[in-house]
Design a protein around this motif. Structure first.
Motif, PDB file in Angstrom:
ATOM      1  N   SER A 179       0.837  -1.196   0.000  1.00 55.79           N
ATOM      2  CA  SER A 179       0.000   0.000   0.000  1.00 55.79           C
ATOM      3  C   SER A 179       0.875   1.251   0.000  1.00 55.79           C
ATOM      4  O   SER A 179       2.060   1.207   0.352  1.00 55.79           O
ATOM      5  N   TYR A 180       0.283   2.377  -0.374  1.00 51.46           N
ATOM      6  CA  TYR A 180       1.009   3.637  -0.320  1.00 51.46           C
ATOM      7  C   TYR A 180       1.477   3.916   1.114  1.00 51.46           C
ATOM      8  O   TYR A 180       2.582   4.423   1.324  1.00 51.46           O
ATOM      9  N   ARG A 181       0.644   3.585   2.072  1.00 51.86           N
ATOM     10  CA  ARG A 181       1.004   3.834   3.471  1.00 51.86           C
ATOM     11  C   ARG A 181       2.254   3.037   3.862  1.00 51.86           C
ATOM     12  O   ARG A 181       3.170   3.593   4.490  1.00 51.86           O
ATOM     13  N   LEU A 218       4.571   1.884   1.882  1.00 52.03           N
ATOM     14  CA  LEU A 218       5.705   2.434   1.137  1.00 52.03           C
ATOM     15  C   LEU A 218       6.207   3.710   1.798  1.00 52.03           C
ATOM     16  O   LEU A 218       7.419   3.897   1.991  1.00 52.03           O
ATOM     17  N   LYS A 219       5.286   4.568   2.185  1.00 57.06           N
ATOM     18  CA  LYS A 219       5.665   5.828   2.828  1.00 57.06           C
ATOM     19  C   LYS A 219       6.334   5.586   4.178  1.00 57.06           C
ATOM     20  O   LYS A 219       7.289   6.277   4.537  1.00 57.06           O
ATOM     21  N   ASP A 239       8.002   1.417  -6.013  1.00 59.35           N
ATOM     22  CA  ASP A 239       7.128   0.244  -6.085  1.00 59.35           C
ATOM     23  C   ASP A 239       6.918   0.012  -7.570  1.00 59.35           C
ATOM     24  O   ASP A 239       6.125   0.704  -8.216  1.00 59.35           O
ATOM     25  N   ARG A 268       3.312  -0.888  -8.967  1.00 58.89           N
ATOM     26  CA  ARG A 268       2.397   0.248  -9.056  1.00 58.89           C
ATOM     27  C   ARG A 268       2.947   1.374  -9.938  1.00 58.89           C
ATOM     28  O   ARG A 268       2.215   2.273 -10.327  1.00 58.89           O
ATOM     29  N   VAL A 280       5.211   3.659  -8.927  1.00 63.55           N
ATOM     30  CA  VAL A 280       5.268   4.884  -8.129  1.00 63.55           C
ATOM     31  C   VAL A 280       6.517   4.898  -7.263  1.00 63.55           C
ATOM     32  O   VAL A 280       7.118   3.859  -6.989  1.00 63.55           O
ATOM     33  N   ALA A 327       7.993   6.766  -3.586  1.00 61.93           N
ATOM     34  CA  ALA A 327       7.781   7.590  -2.387  1.00 61.93           C
ATOM     35  C   ALA A 327       9.092   8.279  -2.068  1.00 61.93           C
ATOM     36  O   ALA A 327      10.161   7.655  -2.118  1.00 61.93           O
ATOM     37  N   VAL A 387       4.221  10.718  -2.753  1.00 62.91           N
ATOM     38  CA  VAL A 387       4.256   9.641  -3.739  1.00 62.91           C
ATOM     39  C   VAL A 387       4.081  10.246  -5.129  1.00 62.91           C
ATOM     40  O   VAL A 387       3.154  11.022  -5.371  1.00 62.91           O
ATOM     41  N   ASP A 442       4.574   9.375  -9.610  1.00 63.84           N
ATOM     42  CA  ASP A 442       4.780   8.311 -10.587  1.00 63.84           C
ATOM     43  C   ASP A 442       6.148   8.492 -11.237  1.00 63.84           C
ATOM     44  O   ASP A 442       6.880   9.440 -10.922  1.00 63.84           O
ATOM     45  N   GLU A 492       0.049  11.179  -4.558  1.00 66.44           N
ATOM     46  CA  GLU A 492      -0.455  11.284  -3.191  1.00 66.44           C
ATOM     47  C   GLU A 492       0.474  12.178  -2.384  1.00 66.44           C
ATOM     48  O   GLU A 492       1.697  12.045  -2.439  1.00 66.44           O
TER      49      GLU A 492
END
Length: 230
Positions: free
Chosen positions: A2-4, A6-7, A34, A37, A39, A41, A59, A61, A68
């Motif tokens: 998830s983005y979370r 990754l962050k 990632d 995806r 992307v 971070a 985040v 691309d 994000e």
């Protein structure tokens, strides 16, 4: 991932730079890609480490569009994404202005392999890029910084040498993820310090014998590596 998640990983890696005393104020950044995806971070621009939170991580691309986050990403983002697009085997990138590595960058000199500590982590010298041309400066400066690096690795493996000195600027390192790229930044600073002291003590010190370089690198990274635990 998830983005979370990754962050969180990128936040922790950035904070390691702070804890390891590799950055002053806002002089550095870490990212992680990632690839599924598409992307990356990365640390936000100009935010002090002591004030930064996970939610501040941005985040983007691989074309540098924010997907994000409410803050601007690092001003070095285009350098990071350039490396991810050109070095397919890397997952994390770190940029610092750590003292000894940056001194070599300002001297516009590659770091010779003087000893086995160096050989354990980088195969051969740690290269210094060419100085950026006037034409490059007038184009997309951060993208062209990435070009400086990838041009420097046309005849060299970024896996065997996961670090570089940018002429007149500072170092970049990379690894399988953000944490390993920070690990390599710590190693690079120590190697740069050792090399500086070696050259100060004996300016005519030759590079380490190639057979010893090969032995130390291969015992740790070769197909028959035996350093550490299985």
């Amino acid at each position: 991932m998830s983005y979370r998640e990754l962050k969180e990983q990128v936040y922790e890696a950035n904070m390691q730079l702070h804890h390891r005393n590799l950055v002053v104020y806002t002089w550095g950044n870490v990212s992680q890609v990632d690839r599924e995806r598409g992307v990356v971070a990365i640390k936000p621009s100009g935010v002090a480490y002591e004030n930064m939170t996970v939610d501040d991580i941005v985040v983007v691309d691989l074309d540098n569009t924010v997907v994000e986050g409410n803050l601007r990403p690092s001003s070095d983002t285009r350098t990071h994404t350039h490396l991810y697009r050109h070095f397919e085997n890397i997952g994390g990138v770190t940029h610092t202005h750590s003292t000894y590595a940056t001194a070599w960058a300002q001297a516009q000199q590659s770091i010779p392999c003087y000893g086995t500590t160096h050989a354990d982590y980088a195969y051969g010298d740690i290269p210094c890029t060419a100085v950026m041309s006037d034409e490059q400066i007038q184009r997309d400066y951060e993208e062209e910084t990435g070009v400086q690096i990838t041009d420097c690795f046309r005849e060299r493996s970024p896996v065997e040498t996961p670090m570089v000195i940018i002429a007149g600027h500072a170092p970049f390192t990379w690894g399988k993820d953000a944490a390993q790229s920070v690990y390599h930044a710590v190693i690079l600073e120590e190697i740069a310090k050792m090399a500086y002291l070696t050259k100060t003590l004996q300016p005519q010190t030759p590079p380490l014998k190639q057979g010893i370089v090969d032995k130390h690198y291969q015992r740790k990274h070769g197909k028959n590596a035996y350093y550490g635990q299985n």
